[in-house]
Design an enzyme around this catalytic site. Structure first.
Site, short mmCIF file in Angstrom:
data_model
loop_
_atom_site.label_atom_id
_atom_site.label_comp_id
_atom_site.label_asym_id
_atom_site.label_seq_id
_atom_site.Cartn_x
_atom_site.Cartn_y
_atom_site.Cartn_z
N LEU A 163 -48.13 -4.41 -54.31
CA LEU A 163 -49.55 -4.12 -54.08
C LEU A 163 -49.63 -3.25 -52.83
O LEU A 163 -49.65 -3.74 -51.70
CB LEU A 163 -50.33 -5.43 -53.87
CG LEU A 163 -51.84 -5.29 -53.65
CD1 LEU A 163 -52.54 -4.84 -54.92
CD2 LEU A 163 -52.44 -6.62 -53.19
N ALA A 164 -49.62 -1.93 -53.07
CA ALA A 164 -49.63 -0.99 -51.94
C ALA A 164 -51.03 -0.92 -51.36
O ALA A 164 -52.00 -0.77 -52.10
CB ALA A 164 -49.17 0.39 -52.40
N HIS A 165 -51.15 -1.06 -50.04
CA HIS A 165 -52.47 -0.97 -49.42
C HIS A 165 -52.34 -0.79 -47.92
O HIS A 165 -51.28 -1.02 -47.35
CB HIS A 165 -53.30 -2.22 -49.72
CG HIS A 165 -52.71 -3.51 -49.18
ND1 HIS A 165 -51.58 -4.07 -49.70
CD2 HIS A 165 -53.09 -4.32 -48.16
CE1 HIS A 165 -51.29 -5.19 -49.04
NE2 HIS A 165 -52.19 -5.36 -48.09
N ALA A 166 -53.42 -0.36 -47.30
CA ALA A 166 -53.48 -0.28 -45.84
C ALA A 166 -54.85 -0.80 -45.42
O ALA A 166 -55.64 -1.23 -46.26
CB ALA A 166 -53.26 1.16 -45.37
N LEU A 208 -54.23 -0.15 -53.67
CA LEU A 208 -55.53 -0.75 -53.39
C LEU A 208 -56.15 -0.11 -52.16
O LEU A 208 -55.51 -0.01 -51.11
CB LEU A 208 -55.35 -2.26 -53.16
CG LEU A 208 -56.54 -3.03 -52.57
CD1 LEU A 208 -57.66 -3.15 -53.58
CD2 LEU A 208 -56.11 -4.41 -52.09
#
Lengths: 152, 90
Positions: free
Chosen positions: A65-68, A104
């Site tokens: 779940l790639a996010h920042a 995301l």
């Protein structure tokens, strides 16, 4: 009926190829950018998050779940879907290799929670997950997600 | 009981973890507040919590806290979360 994830996804890419985890995250970031959710800067921030905190974004076997953080690089909330042709190592002790990267982008800490609930609902169902892994077109992914939403 | 679900950014994994932990706690009949926090906030929040839920990488970054730190490998696996929480509250 829970939220239909297919309607929340701003881009879907299947059978994508990435040579390493950075490239895999970049693909999910490109999906967010093409859907108008973020700027390229957000993609860099998602990669920087893994550099800083390690591959903890690989939250389940095969799923990242790639996010920042919410920032100026987020134009509106969004979700992108990238399934990989060849699995990629993220360096996670238990959940490598990754075959699905979900990008995301969130504007704050709360408005995307229904979307996350739908993600959890779909991906914790092993039968649905197996069908999603086998899907080869965007349309197939959308159909499976739509069916999963109306079944729940 | 206070439980803190910790992730790097406080918007993604910790919220998933909080949602699934709440499902498990309801099933176990345990009354607890589950708070999602990013790693910066969590260092403080973990001082007053009984249980911290997080991933292997972030547990290291959290350092020494008085709370019982539980490492979850598969955030979607309710069985894993159930087993580990049951063990922790016994």
């Amino acid at each position: 009926m829970t939220l239909n994830l297919a309607e929340s996804l701003c881009s879907i890419s299947t059978k994508a190829t990435a040579s390493d985890w950075r490239e895999a995250i970049r693909l999910s970031g490109d999906g967010l950018v093409s859907g108008g959710a973020t700027t390229d800067e957000y993609t860099d921030q998602m990669i920087a998050a893994v550099v800083e905190h390690g591959p903890y974004i690989v939250i389940a076997p095969g799923i990242a779940l790639a996010h920042a953080r919410p920032s100026d690089a987020v134009l509106h909330g969004g979700l992108s879907w990238v399934s990989l042709e060849t699995p990629v190592e993220f360096g996670h002790p238990k959940n490598d290799p990754v075959t699905l990267v979900i990008g995301l982008a969130a504007v704050d800490h709360t408005t995307h929670i229904d979307v996350l609930k739908a993600v959890a609902g779909v991906l914790s169902d092993k039968a649905v997950r197996a069908r999603l892994d086998a899907a080869t077109t965007d349309e197939e992914v959308r159909t499976i997600l739509g069916e999963a939403a109306s079944a729940s | 009981m206070k439980i803190v679900a910790v992730c790097g950014m406080g918007i993604g994994t910790s919220i998933l973890l909080k949602m699934n932990a709440e499902k498990v706690l309801a099933k176990l009949g345990i009354d607890a507040d589950v708070e999602a926090a990013d790693i910066g906030v969590a260092k403080g929040a973990a001082q007053t919590a009984q249980i911290v839920l997080t991933s292997d990488e972030l547990a290291g970054e959290l350092g020494q806290v008085p709370a019982n730190v539980i490492i979850i490998n598969n955030f979607f696996d309710l069985d894993e979360i159930t087993d580990k929480l049951t063990e922790a509250v016994r």
